[in-house]
Design an enzyme around this catalytic site. Sequence first.
Site, PDB file in Angstrom:
ATOM      1  N   SER A 151    -100.730 -52.653  28.466  1.00  0.00           N
ATOM      2  CA  SER A 151     -99.328 -52.361  28.772  1.00  0.00           C
ATOM      3  C   SER A 151     -98.962 -51.055  28.067  1.00  0.00           C
ATOM      4  O   SER A 151     -99.641 -50.657  27.100  1.00  0.00           O
ATOM      5  CB  SER A 151     -98.448 -53.493  28.214  1.00  0.00           C
ATOM      6  OG  SER A 151     -97.085 -53.132  28.236  1.00  0.00           O
ATOM      7  N   TYR A 164     -96.618 -60.043  22.037  1.00  0.00           N
ATOM      8  CA  TYR A 164     -97.068 -59.379  23.268  1.00  0.00           C
ATOM      9  C   TYR A 164     -97.586 -57.988  22.935  1.00  0.00           C
ATOM     10  O   TYR A 164     -98.669 -57.591  23.372  1.00  0.00           O
ATOM     11  CB  TYR A 164     -95.879 -59.295  24.235  1.00  0.00           C
ATOM     12  CG  TYR A 164     -96.158 -58.635  25.570  1.00  0.00           C
ATOM     13  CD1 TYR A 164     -96.594 -59.395  26.658  1.00  0.00           C
ATOM     14  CD2 TYR A 164     -95.964 -57.273  25.753  1.00  0.00           C
ATOM     15  CE1 TYR A 164     -96.825 -58.796  27.892  1.00  0.00           C
ATOM     16  CE2 TYR A 164     -96.207 -56.673  26.980  1.00  0.00           C
ATOM     17  CZ  TYR A 164     -96.627 -57.433  28.043  1.00  0.00           C
ATOM     18  OH  TYR A 164     -96.863 -56.845  29.264  1.00  0.00           O
TER      19      TYR A 164
END
Length: 283
Positions: A151, A164
């Site tokens: 990401s 995350y």
Amino acid sequence: MSKPVGIVTGAGSGIGLAVATHLVSKGYKVVIAEMNAATGSAAAESLGPDAKFIQTDVSSYLAQARLFKEAYEWGGNRLDFCHANAGIDDRQYLYDQNEELDEAGLVKPLNTKSMQVNLEAVIQGLWLFKYYVRRSKEAGGGKGKFVATSSAAGLYMMTTNPQYTSSKYGVVGLTRAAGPVFVKEGITVNCICPGFIPTNLCPPHVLELWPKEHITPLSTATKAIDAFLGDDTMTGQTVELSLDQLYFRQMPEWANDSQKWIGTESLAFWEEAYAKVPQKAGY
Ligand SMILES: NC(=O)c1ccc[n+]([C@@H]2O[C@H](COP(=O)([O-])OP(=O)(O)OC[C@H]3O[C@@H](n4cnc5c(N)ncnc54)[C@H](O)[C@@H]3O)[C@@H](O)[C@H]2O)c1
């Protein structure tokens, strides 16, 4: 010659579905590895006979091990591609002020499911992938392309999702460490680091409000996949996806020559050191 075979995890929706669709259009047989039975089976049905749905929770090692075996056998004892893409956001806030205690008065652990799905499952996926790629030569395979989904949070940070963020940094680290090693046997390891792509990962009310000029289309993800598929030497690359562009992001510069020497030339020392570590004894 049999068709090349790929596995895409989290392919019932979003980026995974776009990549699976793209691979089928390029002549691949693709396994839709998805936890959600409804979206997974619908995706496979829409893609026709070259797609197969195997319901899988990638956070279970056993489920992934079964997935890889079944995919390899369905593909005619062949596996060429894996996109370890399934991902979730944090299921409990690290900043939580409502910690619970167990019977002994100890603080119960934080829910780290996002680490299990986004990072540990990717590492186990690579572990399984190389096993089956090595056994694909007779069926016409033997070279592998492994792609993971990190990401932009794996390059910068997302304060709302610290686990995350950690998991996605982990994927970047895995790619950079393992990519240059696996390529020696014909397996490339790369990852994508998307900016904002409107998918089901995002709460619907955020999707409605998000400014259009900051949307990265799914086609940028498939563009990155094409870059990896088209180059057998491209490995260890962390590719940021923003708008319609691919940005190949590099490690930070070495702080000085000492760090550079440790990073690039000290391998013989590490090999000697690790040869003496009794790894099988539980380290
Ligand atoms: N959409 C974005 O803006 C964005 C940005 C950066 C990174 N990502 C990453 O892209 C990846 C794909 O997400 P997306 O945006 O397409 O979201 P999505 O929610 O549309 O798709 C994710 C899919 O993964 C599946 N999944 C979740 N947990 C699973 C598990 N344990 N086993 C198997 N399948 C599971 C979900 O059911 C879903 O179908 C994720 O790793 C996400 O972190 C997305």
